[in-house]
Design a protein around this motif. Structure first.
Motif, short mmCIF file in Angstrom:
data_model
loop_
_atom_site.label_atom_id
_atom_site.label_comp_id
_atom_site.label_asym_id
_atom_site.label_seq_id
_atom_site.Cartn_x
_atom_site.Cartn_y
_atom_site.Cartn_z
N THR B 160 59.25 -15.25 -10.73
CA THR B 160 60.84 -14.58 -12.14
C THR B 160 61.73 -15.36 -11.05
N PHE B 161 61.26 -15.66 -10.19
CA PHE B 161 62.68 -15.69 -8.83
C PHE B 161 63.30 -17.58 -10.11
N ARG B 162 62.88 -18.04 -10.30
CA ARG B 162 62.54 -19.54 -10.63
C ARG B 162 63.25 -19.70 -11.96
N THR B 163 62.45 -18.38 -12.62
CA THR B 163 63.07 -18.46 -14.27
C THR B 163 64.03 -17.82 -14.38
N SER B 164 65.12 -16.62 -13.59
CA SER B 164 65.90 -16.15 -13.84
C SER B 164 67.04 -17.77 -13.17
N ILE B 165 66.85 -18.00 -12.14
CA ILE B 165 67.74 -18.78 -12.08
C ILE B 165 67.76 -20.00 -12.62
N SER B 166 66.06 -20.70 -13.05
CA SER B 166 67.12 -21.78 -14.26
C SER B 166 67.60 -21.42 -15.19
#
Ligand SMILES: Nc1ncnc2c1ncn2[C@@H]1O[C@H](COP(=O)(O)OP(=O)(O)OP(=O)(O)O)[C@@H](O)[C@H]1O
Ligand SMILES: [Mg+2]
Lengths: 251, 432
Positions: B160-166
């Motif tokens: 979830t962290f990766r998607t929100s950052i990307s």
């Protein structure tokens, strides 16, 4: 002489108890006198006092205090009597003066009057120097004396004391006796219980001996001794007491 | 009235000398509030609110990289690190730092990225120019390269962290590209001899469009979100208020044991006034407790780097709310003191029941996170109603109307318990 206390046919059985605490008790205490209510442990003395002041409700019988029925006019009765309970009924975390100020206010007495009366009583009962000490730090004898003062702030006509001298030393006891006698001379009526029979003999003009919730015998200590002497060897009130209540241990 | 005043004074003397009771009432909730607000500070913020350290390697050096960098730097969400000890970060260093786990995300803007975007923009601009017959052309080459902006993550970071950052980065890149395109077109129109105002219009192309979050409040201006302070201050203040059960029940039982309760009963017409005075005293104490805790939220927590407590647009509504909570708590204490005979029974009952009622009522974990069954069970906890009422005021900017039901419930709860206690006290005296 008219009577201050008139008790007749008082019956009380506590919930769950298998025998009655009071079993048709009748007695009278005359106005202006010191009356001793005597009896072995469990005879029903405290129960009788608690019914008089409305802490316990009787199953049957009647209590009249200066002509007022304790069953129906308990608030009036309470304003006429000063009860000194068997336990120390004071707030341990407050000083004697704080206690008196609070109790006096609840009686509706003005602050100046409370101050004046407590000062008098504290002096009279030897507690003047300890007025600002917390009651919890008092010795047993001091607590007993403070317990008495708290019951007298509203200047009741009738004082009822439940074992006021239990666990007190000779000096304290003498002081309390002196005090009670003085109070009687001021025209007040006193009813008190005690297990010290020599004390009762010396102090009381009249004694009532009860056992197992019943009236056994009453009269002046002198008369009772003379009366009992007819049946057995008897020199003091204790002999009378033992003669009528037997030698077996109670409770 | 004098008898009630005398009782207030007497209760104050007794409470003042009961150090343990005072600590329980004021220090315990204060510590709970401070500790819990600090501990839960991070979990309560989501990724939108926390600033992330973001490693950035600029191999490009062109305008695209500049745009991305300044966009990221302007954003509240990222703290851009593009140099280490004075020299620019390299791609190799970036990967090493992420693997070591000190940082969680990094991007590399590859060499030639600007050139590639400019080339694409020029091609498009030329196409438009030709079709509209504007005349001018810009230099372009026909071969196109792939120059992706590369993202790297700490291997342990959550999906979830990766998607929100990307998503967030994607927005910046798209924005920068579009900007460049607009610039090219505007340059073309300048070549075609258009006025300066028209160029301005081009530049404003992105102003006023997009998405902006608005907070649901009854009036504009103030924005509140649930955060650690808004949750923990009311929760633990209410928890502490209900702990008043311990001193009240303790004092009542002690007075029965030491006989001073008998003394009160012997005084004509005093019993009820004394009971009233006691309830009044503790209700006031308890209300004071609420405001002391609110004061901690307002003035102490900000000193510790936390946000200040926000009391909503109708802060005065908290006065009747706190009074109702205090009355409910006090009556619960009075009830406990009247029903139990010894402190050995009353103390554990008091403490455990408060802990259970508070867990049920959503003081530990917000009610929304509880299973559906528990959400319904929560309705019977007075602590739930208390917390809900405070939340209405400080989170939803609710007025008196929105909490009237809660106040009514709490007052009714208190009155019923008090009624039972008085009956119990009287029957104890008489019935024996
Ligand atoms: N609250 C109560 N519940 C049940 N029984 C009681 C209660 N209080 C007293 N009793 C019983 O009633 C009887 C009379 O007790 P009471 O306390 O009146 O005696 P007493 O004469 O005052 O005794 P003592 O000299 O020991 O104080 C006793 O058998 C006692 O066990
Ligand atoms: Mg007794």
């Amino acid at each position: 002489m008219s009577s201050a206390i008139e008790i007749s046919g008082l019956y009380k059985k506590y919930k769950g108890a298998w025998s009655a605490a009071l079993d048709g008790l009748s007695l009278t205490a005359e106005k202006g006198r010191i009356t001793g209510l005597l009896g072995p442990n469990g005879a029903g003395k405290t129960t009788c006092i608690n019914i008089i002041c409305g802490l316990v409700r009787a199953d049957r019988g009647s209590v009249q205090i200066f002509g007022h029925d304790a069953g129906t006019q308990i608030q009036t009765v309470r304003s006429l009597i000063g009860v000194v309970p068997q336990q120390i009924a004071l707030f341990e975390n407050m000083t004697a003066l704080e206690n008196f100020r609070y109790i006096g206010s609840l009686y509706g007495i003005a602050q100046v009057t409370i101050k004046e009366r407590s000062k008098n009583l504290l002096e009279r009962l030897g507690l003047a120097q300890h007025a600002d000490k917390r009651v919890g730090r008092y010795s047993g004898g001091m607590k007993r004396r403070a317990n008495i003062i708290a019951s007298l702030l509203h200047q009741p006509d009738l004082i009822i004391l439940d074992e006021p001298t239990a666990g007190v030393d000779v000096q304290s006891r003498a002081m309390i006796h002196e005090f009670l006698k003085e109070y009687q001379q001021a025209g007040k009526t006193i009813l008190y219980t005690s297990h010290h029979l020599d004390e009762a003999e010396e102090l009381c003009e009249n004694v009532v001996i009860i056992d197992e919730g019943r009236h056994i015998i009453s009269g002046s200590p002198k008369d009772l001794i003379i009366q009992t002497r007819k049946q057995t060897d008897c020199r003091k009130l204790e002999d009378v007491f033992l003669h009528y209540t037997g030698h077996s241990v109670r409770d | 009235m004098k008898k009630i005043t005398a009782t207030l004074i007497k209760e104050w003397i007794l409470l003042r000398r009961d150090v343990a009771g005072l600590l329980l009432l004021f220090l315990m909730p204060a510590i709970l509030i401070i500790v819990m607000a600090m501990v839960q500070d991070a979990p309560f913020r989501d990724y939108q609110e926390i600033r992330f350290d973001l490693l950035l390697v600029d191999e490009d050096g062109g305008s695209l990289a500049r745009e991305i960098k300044s966009g990221l730097k302007a954003s509240k969400n990222f703290h851009v690190i593009d140099s280490l000890e004075g020299s620019a970060l390299s791609s190799g260093q970036l990967q090493k730092l992420l693997r070591e786990g000190d940082y969680h995300v990094g991007i590399v803007i590859p060499n030639g990225a600007t050139a590639e975007v400019v080339n694409s923009a020029n091609i498009i601009a030329n196409n438009i120019s030709r079709k509209l017959g504007l005349g001018g052309t810009m230099p372009s080459r026909s071969t196109r390269d792939n120059r992706y902006v590369r993202m790297y993550f700490d291997p342990v970071s959550k999906p979830t962290f990766r998607t929100s950052i990307s998503f967030a980065l994607d927005r910046f890149v798209t924005y920068s590209c579009s900007n460049l395109l607009v610039q090219r077109i505007s340059q073309l129109s300048k070549l075609a001899g258009d006025s300066a105002e028209m160029n301005d219009d081009f530049r404003k192309v992105f102003a006023g469009i997009g998405i902006k979050e608005e907070v649901l409040n009854d009036t504009q201006g103030d924005k509140t979100y649930i955060n650690s302070v808004q949750h923990n201050v009311p929760s633990w203040a209410i928890f502490g208020m209900f702990f008043i059960v311990i001193p009240i029940a303790g004092h009542m039982i002690r007075e029965r044991e030491d006989g001073s309760a008998v003394r009160i009963e012997l005084i004509p017409h005093a019993l009820r006034l004394v009971a009233l005075g006691r309830i009044l005293f503790y209700t006031l104490m308890c209300t004071l407790q609420f405001w002391v805790m609110a004061g901690i939220g307002l003035w102490i927590l900000p000193l510790l780097g936390l946000p200040a407590l926000y009391l909503g647009l109708h802060a005065w509504v908290l006065l009747p709310v706190s009074f109702a909570i205090a009355f409910a708590a006090t009556s619960f204490g009075y009830f406990t003191g009247a029903v139990f005979r010894t402190t050995n029974q009353a103390m554990p009952f008091g403490a455990i029941s408060i802990v259970i009622l508070s867990a049920m009522g959503g003081l530990w974990v917000p009610v929304e996170l509880l299973p559906p069954v528990m959400q319904r069970v929560a309705m019977i906890s007075p602590l739930h109603w208390s917390l809900e009422a405070v939340h209405h005021v400080i989170l939803r900017n609710g007025g008196i109307g929105s909490v009237a039901g809660h106040i009514l419930f709490l007052m009714a709860f208190g009155t019923i318990l008090w009624g039972i206690s008085i009956y119990k006290n009287v029957s104890r005296a008489r019935g024996i």
